[in-house]
Design an enzyme around this catalytic site. Structure first.
Site, PDB file in Angstrom:
ATOM      1  N   GLU A  60       6.029   4.468  -1.577  1.00  9.14           N
ATOM      2  CA  GLU A  60       5.588   4.992  -0.292  1.00  9.14           C
ATOM      3  C   GLU A  60       6.581   4.518   0.763  1.00  9.14           C
ATOM      4  OE1 GLU A  60       1.597   3.857   0.602  1.00  9.14           O
ATOM      5  OE2 GLU A  60       0.769   4.803  -1.194  1.00  9.14           O
ATOM      6  N   ASP A 109      -2.769   0.642  10.970  1.00  4.66           N
ATOM      7  CA  ASP A 109      -1.980  -0.465  10.458  1.00  4.66           C
ATOM      8  C   ASP A 109      -2.288  -1.766  11.177  1.00  4.66           C
ATOM      9  OD1 ASP A 109      -0.421   0.932   8.496  1.00  4.66           O
ATOM     10  OD2 ASP A 109       0.619   1.912  10.152  1.00  4.66           O
TER      11      ASP A 109
END
Length: 278
Positions: free
Chosen positions: A55, A66
């Site tokens: 990824e 995040d």
């Protein structure tokens, strides 16, 4: 590069691992973190260190899913000049040496819309990208992107969380392809770890509604946790732990040191050894 070849890489890799009798190690790094050359060196080194799928994060200024570790990585990347086009160029360079390892872009919808959804999907497929994880695009808004992904042969990898109810699962899974990304915690990346007992309870209810492989992420930091996740599901995603190792290797000015690439790849080797042993 044809669309079917791009679509086939993820499925082919999971099928090969299933034949080996083990789960996948999926590693995450942020494109351009802490600079283009270092990021590219890590990307090139990941398959040899044991990453089965990769990824690659597309930096964004407002990464709401995040945690602090990847937020800081995004800021370093943006400071280094990261753009969506620059990340696609990284994948093109990677594909000159590796035609087999699946690469998935992970990021947010805004940079894709700014680039132009149709053009982004076309350019991503041409660059060698296999799929997209767009963390802030719910199924109800997938019309913004999904038709262009399908036309370009890109897999749309959906997120399923512990809070995703059984009644909603069919909607989330309906247009999924590649694999299902199970977010093992409620919250942002890199903040705490999932309990193995909880994972064992959650994965079967997802598996009952899809034939796609399932990968567990958002709470996997150690080799033991990665091995457990790969046993319970079909793969383990490790991101914040690798980005944290990278950050700790930088000098006081946030620049890469001679040990930066090695530190990250050594950690991937330890994770891969555990997953293969598990």
């Amino acid at each position: 590069m044809t669309a079917p070849a791009a679509r086939g890489r993820i499925a082919a890799r999971f099928a090969a691992l299933r034949a080996e009798g083990r789960g996948a190690l999926i590693t995450y790094i942020q494109g351009y973190d802490p600079d283009p050359a270092t990021s590219m060196a890590i990307l090139r080194g990941l398959p040899g260190a044991g990453a089965d799928l990769i990824e690659l994060g597309v930096p964004f200024s407002d990464p709401m899913a995040d945690g602090p570790i990847i937020q800081a990585a995004g800021q370093r990347a943006l400071k280094a000049g990261a753009t969506a086009a620059g990340v696609l160029a990284m994948v093109r360079d990677f594909r000159r040496e590796d035609a087999a390892t699946p690469v998935i872009l992970m990021g947010y919808l805004n940079p894709i819309l700014a680039y132009g959804p149709e053009r982004f999907c076309r350019d991503a497929a041409a660059s060698g990208v296999d799929g997209l994880i767009v963390v802030d695009m719910p199924p109800e808004e997938s019309h913004e992107l999904a038709p262009y992904m399908a036309a370009s042969g890109l897999d749309l990898i959906r997120l399923v969380a512990p809070t995703t109810h059984d009644a909603r699962l069919p909607l989330v899974l309906r247009s999924s392809s590649g694999f299902v990304y199970y977010v093992s915690i409620t919250g942002i990346t890199g903040t705490h770890a999932a309990e193995e007992a909880e994972l064992r309870a959650q994965i079967p209810r997802i598996r009952a509604q899809t034939d796609l492989p399932i990968a567990i992420g958002f709470g996997i930091r150690t080799p033991a946790q990665a091995a457990a996740a790969a046993r319970i599901a079909d793969g383990a995603v490790v991101g914040s732990a690798l980005v944290d190792t990278l950050a700790r290797s930088l000098d006081a000015g946030g620049r890469a040191t001679p040990g930066t690439v090695r530190a990250v790849l050594d950690q991937v080797r330890a994770l891969a050894e555990a997953v293969r042993g598990g």
